[in-house]
Write a protein that holds these residues in place. Structure first.
Motif, PDB file in Angstrom:
ATOM      1  N   ASP A  14       0.332  -1.446   0.192  1.00 24.60           N
ATOM      2  CA  ASP A  14      -0.134   0.005   0.165  1.00 24.60           C
ATOM      3  C   ASP A  14       0.907   0.999   0.089  1.00 24.60           C
ATOM      4  OD1 ASP A  14      -2.169   1.826   0.254  1.00 24.60           O
ATOM      5  OD2 ASP A  14      -2.175   1.661   2.300  1.00 24.60           O
ATOM      6  N   GLY A  15       0.296   1.844  -0.999  1.00 25.55           N
ATOM      7  CA  GLY A  15       1.357   3.377  -0.448  1.00 25.55           C
ATOM      8  C   GLY A  15       0.761   4.378  -1.378  1.00 25.55           C
ATOM      9  N   SER A  16       1.840   5.646  -2.254  1.00 21.55           N
ATOM     10  CA  SER A  16       0.837   6.564  -2.979  1.00 21.55           C
ATOM     11  C   SER A  16       2.640   7.695  -3.717  1.00 21.55           C
ATOM     12  CB  SER A  16       1.026   7.780  -1.573  1.00 21.55           C
ATOM     13  OG  SER A  16       1.683   7.690  -0.858  1.00 21.55           O
ATOM     14  N   VAL A  17       2.612   7.429  -4.569  1.00 23.51           N
ATOM     15  CA  VAL A  17       3.319   8.682  -5.640  1.00 23.51           C
ATOM     16  C   VAL A  17       3.030  10.113  -5.690  1.00 23.51           C
ATOM     17  CG1 VAL A  17       4.613   8.574  -7.334  1.00 23.51           C
ATOM     18  CG2 VAL A  17       3.852   6.565  -6.652  1.00 23.51           C
ATOM     19  N   ILE A  26       7.749   8.776  -2.896  1.00 26.14           N
ATOM     20  CA  ILE A  26       7.419   7.320  -2.609  1.00 26.14           C
ATOM     21  C   ILE A  26       6.850   6.326  -1.869  1.00 26.14           C
ATOM     22  CG2 ILE A  26       7.070   5.428  -4.145  1.00 26.14           C
ATOM     23  CD1 ILE A  26       9.228   6.141  -6.016  1.00 26.14           C
ATOM     24  N   SER A  27       6.063   6.785  -0.878  1.00 29.55           N
ATOM     25  CA  SER A  27       5.937   5.981  -0.179  1.00 29.55           C
ATOM     26  C   SER A  27       5.161   5.024  -0.316  1.00 29.55           C
ATOM     27  CB  SER A  27       5.384   7.102   1.252  1.00 29.55           C
ATOM     28  OG  SER A  27       4.506   6.943   0.620  1.00 29.55           O
ATOM     29  N   GLN A  42       8.045   3.870   4.857  1.00 29.87           N
ATOM     30  CA  GLN A  42       9.012   3.664   4.026  1.00 29.87           C
ATOM     31  C   GLN A  42       8.652   5.068   3.224  1.00 29.87           C
ATOM     32  OE1 GLN A  42      11.696   2.970   6.012  1.00 29.87           O
ATOM     33  NE2 GLN A  42      10.711   1.491   7.108  1.00 29.87           N
ATOM     34  N   ALA A  43       9.734   5.479   3.198  1.00 34.80           N
ATOM     35  CA  ALA A  43       9.975   6.874   1.863  1.00 34.80           C
ATOM     36  C   ALA A  43      11.057   7.243   1.307  1.00 34.80           C
ATOM     37  CB  ALA A  43       8.815   8.298   2.388  1.00 34.80           C
ATOM     38  N   VAL A  48      12.117  12.946 -10.919  1.00 34.81           N
ATOM     39  CA  VAL A  48      11.569  12.197 -11.285  1.00 34.81           C
ATOM     40  C   VAL A  48      12.288  10.916 -13.024  1.00 34.81           C
ATOM     41  CG1 VAL A  48      10.667  13.138 -13.664  1.00 34.81           C
ATOM     42  CG2 VAL A  48       9.067  11.263 -12.995  1.00 34.81           C
ATOM     43  N   ASP A  49      13.753  11.137 -13.485  1.00 34.44           N
ATOM     44  CA  ASP A  49      14.357  10.355 -14.456  1.00 34.44           C
ATOM     45  C   ASP A  49      14.995   9.399 -12.962  1.00 34.44           C
ATOM     46  OD1 ASP A  49      13.811  11.982 -16.059  1.00 34.44           O
ATOM     47  OD2 ASP A  49      15.329  13.109 -16.131  1.00 34.44           O
TER      48      ASP A  49
END
Length: 65
Positions: A14-17, A26-27, A42-43, A48-49
């Motif tokens: 489960d996470g997000s950007v 990103i976590s 965790q993050a 972005v590259d």
């Protein structure tokens, strides 16, 4: 968690950007399908590259938490 149970998974990610300009955060955490408990969030942050590198770093962080 229903989908995880249907698929026979023990855990899911489960996470997000979050993108801010050319920067990413990103976590993520692993969540147990059986009881809903999760590992500590965790993050990783970076440009972005470097998305692939960030994903690898996050994977290591999650699995060693």
């Amino acid at each position: 968690m229903r989908i995880g149970r249907r698929l026979g998974a023990g855990r899911f990610v489960d996470g997000s950007v979050i993108a801010t300009g050319s920067r990413l955060t990103i976590s993520s955490a692993l969540v147990s399908v059986s009881d809903g408990r999760s590992t500590p969030l965790q993050a990783v942050r970076g440009h972005v590259d470097s998305l692939e590198s960030l994903a690898r770093r996050l994977s290591v962080e999650i699995l060693t938490a």
